[in-house]
Design a protein around this motif. Sequence first.
Motif, short mmCIF file in Angstrom:
data_model
loop_
_atom_site.label_atom_id
_atom_site.label_comp_id
_atom_site.label_asym_id
_atom_site.label_seq_id
_atom_site.Cartn_x
_atom_site.Cartn_y
_atom_site.Cartn_z
N ARG A 1 -31.70 -26.44 106.25
CA ARG A 1 -32.62 -26.04 105.18
C ARG A 1 -31.95 -26.18 103.81
NH1 ARG A 1 -33.67 -21.24 102.54
NH2 ARG A 1 -35.86 -20.66 102.24
N MET B 1 -39.46 -27.89 107.18
CA MET B 1 -39.18 -28.89 106.15
C MET B 1 -39.01 -30.28 106.77
SD MET B 1 -36.43 -27.23 103.55
CE MET B 1 -36.68 -25.64 102.77
N ARG C 1 -39.48 -21.38 100.76
CA ARG C 1 -39.80 -22.76 101.09
C ARG C 1 -40.49 -22.79 102.46
NH1 ARG C 1 -38.15 -22.63 96.55
NH2 ARG C 1 -36.61 -24.01 95.59
N TYR D 1 -37.43 -34.36 101.99
CA TYR D 1 -38.34 -33.43 101.33
C TYR D 1 -38.07 -33.45 99.84
CZ TYR D 1 -41.07 -29.03 101.28
OH TYR D 1 -42.03 -28.05 101.10
#
Length: 263
Positions: free
Chosen positions: A183, A65, A61, A69
């Motif tokens: 995350r 971020m 990923r 998201y």
Amino acid sequence: MKTDFVCVNGIEMEYFSFGSGERAFVILPGVSTRSLMLSAMAVSAAYKAFGEDYTVYAFDRRRNMPDDYSVRQMASDTAAVMQTLGIADADIFGASQGGMMAMCMAIDHPELVRKMALGSTAAKMDDRGREDTKRWIELAQSGDLTALTAELIDSLYSENTIGKYKDMLIHMNDGMTEYDIRRFILQTQALDDFDITGELDRIQCPVLVIGSEGDKVLPPSQSRLIAEALNASLYMYSDEYGHCVFDEAPDYKQRLLDFYHQP
């Protein structure tokens, strides 16, 4: 094996690649508690058989971020990186959330996808799945990584795998940082409102759907729903395997290769 980093349109994404084939094979992984790059050697070993016919790419990923998201944004970001690398008409394997991303990519960027295999995935989340992921998020937010790890092990793997590898699995989140926790939370939150059931008819590439009757995370009924909507090939493993059947079943990778090699 090559590891590298791409920065495009404000997207910072790591990936690794291996193999010497002319065609591109792209792996889109599911939600993870740690960077995919930490598993590069294990993934390259698991997909070693692909290296002769393909150049294999596995994308993490994006690093930076944003809040809120979405799965579709994840797919769009990965598509932008693929385009930057000159990858098109690829054979794609998406596992779990990666399968959701693959479907979005096939809808929004069909030129990138030649064939697509979807493992242990869904076109939308159900209430049970939302309850499970809400609990994962709460444990991550509380910092109780021991309880989070135990919950994930029980949800993701079959009893047989847990029996064999529990001593190793309980350490899978050792060293998890605040960055890793954020995350993980953002990826997991993205599952909550994912729903592309009304767009499945826009997917035109050949598709193989693989599920497991023992999947505790995404119901096996979702594999059947996707396959029926796409008139796709479907293979269901028994409840001997769990959500991570793609890592558990010894013949899984060969099933993928057989599908991609079909005319």
